[in-house]
Design a protein around this motif. Structure first.
Motif, short mmCIF file in Angstrom:
data_model
loop_
_atom_site.label_atom_id
_atom_site.label_comp_id
_atom_site.label_asym_id
_atom_site.label_seq_id
_atom_site.Cartn_x
_atom_site.Cartn_y
_atom_site.Cartn_z
N LEU A 168 48.73 -31.72 23.02
CA LEU A 168 48.40 -30.31 23.20
C LEU A 168 49.55 -29.53 23.82
O LEU A 168 49.93 -28.47 23.32
CB LEU A 168 47.14 -30.18 24.05
N GLU A 169 50.13 -30.05 24.89
CA GLU A 169 51.22 -29.33 25.57
C GLU A 169 52.43 -29.19 24.65
O GLU A 169 53.08 -28.16 24.60
CB GLU A 169 51.61 -30.03 26.87
N ARG A 170 52.74 -30.26 23.92
CA ARG A 170 53.86 -30.23 22.99
C ARG A 170 53.64 -29.16 21.91
O ARG A 170 54.52 -28.38 21.60
CB ARG A 170 54.01 -31.61 22.35
N ARG A 171 52.41 -29.10 21.39
CA ARG A 171 52.11 -28.11 20.36
C ARG A 171 52.12 -26.69 20.92
O ARG A 171 52.52 -25.76 20.24
CB ARG A 171 50.76 -28.41 19.72
N LYS A 172 51.68 -26.53 22.15
CA LYS A 172 51.66 -25.18 22.75
C LYS A 172 53.08 -24.66 22.95
O LYS A 172 53.30 -23.46 22.94
CB LYS A 172 50.88 -25.18 24.06
N LEU A 179 55.40 -25.07 20.82
CA LEU A 179 55.76 -24.57 19.50
C LEU A 179 54.99 -23.30 19.12
O LEU A 179 55.51 -22.43 18.46
CB LEU A 179 55.50 -25.65 18.44
N ASP A 180 53.74 -23.24 19.56
CA ASP A 180 52.88 -22.10 19.24
C ASP A 180 51.94 -21.85 20.42
O ASP A 180 50.97 -22.58 20.62
CB ASP A 180 52.08 -22.40 17.97
N ALA A 181 52.22 -20.81 21.18
CA ALA A 181 51.45 -20.52 22.39
C ALA A 181 49.98 -20.25 22.11
O ALA A 181 49.14 -20.40 22.99
CB ALA A 181 52.06 -19.34 23.13
N THR A 182 49.64 -19.89 20.88
CA THR A 182 48.24 -19.57 20.55
C THR A 182 47.46 -20.79 20.08
O THR A 182 46.27 -20.69 19.81
CB THR A 182 48.18 -18.49 19.45
N LYS A 194 45.08 -23.51 19.80
CA LYS A 194 43.82 -23.81 20.49
C LYS A 194 43.64 -22.97 21.75
O LYS A 194 43.08 -23.43 22.75
CB LYS A 194 43.71 -25.30 20.80
N ALA A 195 44.08 -21.73 21.69
CA ALA A 195 44.03 -20.84 22.85
C ALA A 195 42.60 -20.56 23.31
O ALA A 195 42.37 -20.33 24.50
CB ALA A 195 44.74 -19.52 22.53
N ASN A 196 41.65 -20.59 22.41
CA ASN A 196 40.26 -20.27 22.77
C ASN A 196 39.44 -21.50 23.16
O ASN A 196 38.26 -21.39 23.44
CB ASN A 196 39.57 -19.56 21.60
N ARG A 197 40.07 -22.64 23.18
CA ARG A 197 39.34 -23.88 23.45
C ARG A 197 39.31 -24.19 24.94
O ARG A 197 40.31 -24.08 25.62
CB ARG A 197 40.00 -25.03 22.71
N THR A 198 38.15 -24.58 25.44
CA THR A 198 37.99 -24.99 26.83
C THR A 198 37.84 -26.51 26.86
O THR A 198 37.05 -27.06 26.11
CB THR A 198 36.73 -24.34 27.44
N TYR A 199 38.60 -27.16 27.72
CA TYR A 199 38.53 -28.61 27.83
C TYR A 199 37.72 -28.98 29.07
O TYR A 199 37.95 -28.45 30.13
CB TYR A 199 39.92 -29.22 27.89
N HIS A 200 36.79 -29.88 28.86
CA HIS A 200 35.94 -30.33 29.95
C HIS A 200 36.36 -31.74 30.34
O HIS A 200 36.22 -32.67 29.56
CB HIS A 200 34.47 -30.30 29.52
N ARG A 201 36.84 -31.85 31.55
CA ARG A 201 37.33 -33.15 32.02
C ARG A 201 36.25 -34.22 31.92
O ARG A 201 36.54 -35.38 31.61
CB ARG A 201 37.81 -32.98 33.48
#
Length: 134
Positions: free
Chosen positions: A71-75, A77-80, A82-89
């Motif tokens: 995820l961090e690697r892809r962000k 490249l593209d800041a948007t 999965k921008a609307n996705r919330t991750y639940h630990r």
């Protein structure tokens, strides 16, 4: 069409079931773990196998993300991405236990594929290349 190999995006399937059920918790080794969605996950897998599996025990491949997948690697490249996705630990905290249940429940017919730096989608081309498709 019946399949000898069935591929599952483990986190996607579990995440859907997790958020479709009322909250439930269990203590495991002194930790409070969210358990909602586990039964629904297995029911879903069993329905897919019954409908699409060739023979009584097709090979099941569960491809899994982890909390630090690409995820961090892809962000970068593209800041948007999965921008609307919330991750639940708590979803990710339950994954090791869910994976153990998959191994116990499906035995030799199940494989779990997970790579620290990659999301499940990133691994699919290599996995598909490994299986001869009819």
């Amino acid at each position: 069409m019946k399949a000898q190999v069935i591929l599952f995006d483990l986190l996607n399937c579990y995440f859907t079931q997790f958020h479709g059920q009322p909250a439930a918790y269990a203590k495991v080794s002194g930790r409070k773990l969210a358990t909602q969605g586990i039964a629904g996950f297995f029911q879903f897998v069993q329905r897919v196998v019954a409908e699409y599996g060739e023979g009584p025990k097709p090979e099941l491949v569960f491809v899994a993300d982890n909390f630090h997948s690409g995820l961090e690697r892809r962000k970068r490249l593209d800041a948007t991405y999965k921008a609307n996705r919330t991750y639940h630990r708590e979803v990710f905290d339950t994954l090791p236990y869910l994976m153990a249940m998959i191994r116990d429940g499906f035995g030799e017919n199940a494989r779990i594929v997970q790579c620290k730096e990659y999301e499940a989608d990133d691994l699919l081309p290599a996995i598909l290349d490994a299986f001869p498709l009819k």
